[in-house]
Write a protein that holds these residues in place. Structure first.
Motif, mmCIF file in Angstrom:
data_model
loop_
_atom_site.group_PDB
_atom_site.id
_atom_site.type_symbol
_atom_site.label_atom_id
_atom_site.label_comp_id
_atom_site.label_asym_id
_atom_site.label_seq_id
_atom_site.Cartn_x
_atom_site.Cartn_y
_atom_site.Cartn_z
ATOM 1 N N LEU A 47 -2.691 -4.689 7.721
ATOM 2 C CA LEU A 47 -1.078 -4.870 6.560
ATOM 3 C C LEU A 47 -1.712 -6.355 4.965
ATOM 4 O O LEU A 47 -0.696 -5.922 4.815
ATOM 5 C CB LEU A 47 -0.141 -5.045 7.920
ATOM 6 N N ALA A 48 -2.311 -6.326 6.041
ATOM 7 C CA ALA A 48 -3.162 -7.329 4.429
ATOM 8 C C ALA A 48 -2.116 -8.738 4.595
ATOM 9 O O ALA A 48 -1.768 -8.710 3.458
ATOM 10 C CB ALA A 48 -3.171 -7.092 3.321
ATOM 11 N N ASP A 113 1.220 -1.443 -0.852
ATOM 12 C CA ASP A 113 1.050 -2.127 -0.872
ATOM 13 C C ASP A 113 1.732 -3.561 -1.720
ATOM 14 O O ASP A 113 1.656 -4.508 -1.951
ATOM 15 C CB ASP A 113 -0.578 -2.782 -0.998
ATOM 16 N N THR A 114 2.365 -2.689 -2.350
ATOM 17 C CA THR A 114 3.097 -3.872 -4.144
ATOM 18 C C THR A 114 4.547 -3.873 -3.001
ATOM 19 O O THR A 114 5.523 -5.029 -3.690
ATOM 20 C CB THR A 114 3.534 -2.207 -4.617
ATOM 21 N N MET A 116 5.107 -6.073 -0.237
ATOM 22 C CA MET A 116 4.499 -6.641 0.848
ATOM 23 C C MET A 116 5.532 -7.448 1.464
ATOM 24 O O MET A 116 5.120 -7.179 2.781
ATOM 25 C CB MET A 116 3.772 -7.886 0.560
ATOM 26 N N ARG A 119 6.684 -5.547 4.054
ATOM 27 C CA ARG A 119 6.161 -5.080 5.438
ATOM 28 C C ARG A 119 5.426 -6.111 6.247
ATOM 29 O O ARG A 119 5.718 -6.101 7.325
ATOM 30 C CB ARG A 119 3.668 -5.107 5.130
#
Length: 209
Positions: A47-48, A113-114, A116, A119
């Motif tokens: 998920l960074a 990922d834009t 976050m 997430r």
């Protein structure tokens, strides 16, 4: 108290009950490996999320046990329906864990990922839901022993089978994980690894439950 009265007050479990009930512990230990061993890796590498965030969040979430344990214990004390005191909590707890982990490992990597923030929110929320299910089912193992038998002669047997059940759940998952990881580029850091490991663990946990 006479010897006969003492004997009649002793509740003894059947051998198959002593063997099979501790498998519930094995069912939750499947998730111990599936989640607690890999959640930090999943959060940071798949998920960074922040490197320390997943580890700190998992540790902090354990504080929730101080709230959830007494509440679930009180619910359990008030439960005594046709399915018994523990079966509903075992089944519901396992279902909660299964759904939350399928969504966490299978769907959250699809969040762009834009976004976050989404997430982070999904990671924390789904993990919290999983903790509730985990508490539901693990509470049954601890409480069920005292209901199953109060015969001092049977307690050592229960301990032995409980150890076997625990090792069965953890052992199979620890055996399968590296085999599955080899099939994906990036191994334990691959989203595909988690999408495969989750249903494998869920099926095994349901069987043990």
């Amino acid at each position: 108290m006479s010897e006969n009265a003492k004997a009649s007050s002793v509740n003894r479990a059947k051998l198959y009950q002593l063997v099979l009930f501790p498998l519930n512990n094995g069912a939750t230990n499947v998730y111990y490996v599936l989640v607690l061993s890999y959640i930090a890796t999943f959060g940071s590498n798949v998920l960074a999320l922040g490197t320390l965030f997943a580890s700190v969040m998992v540790t902090a979430m354990r504080l929730c046990d101080a709230i959830t344990d007494p509440i679930i214990g009180a619910l359990m004390d008030r439960t005594n329906g046709k399915f018994g005191k523990f079966r509903p909590f075992m089944a519901i707890g396992n279902l909660i864990m299964a759904v939350s982990i399928l969504v966490l490992y299978g769907i959250t990597p699809m969040i762009p990922d834009t976004m976050m923030w989404a997430r982070y929110a999904a990671f924390v929320g789904l993990y919290f839901v999983w903790v509730i299910g985990y508490t539901f089912q693990t509470s049954c193992t601890r409480s069920g022993q005292t209901v199953l038998t109060n015969d001092p002669k049977q307690r050592p047997l229960f301990t032995i089978f409980n150890t076997v059940g625990s090792l069965l759940g953890m052992g199979v998952m620890q055996f399968l994980a590296p085999i599955l990881a080899k099939n994906y580029e990036g191994g334990y850091s691959s989203a595909g690894f988690f999408r495969t490991l989750a249903p494998v663990g869920i099926v095994m946990s349901i069987a043990l439950t």
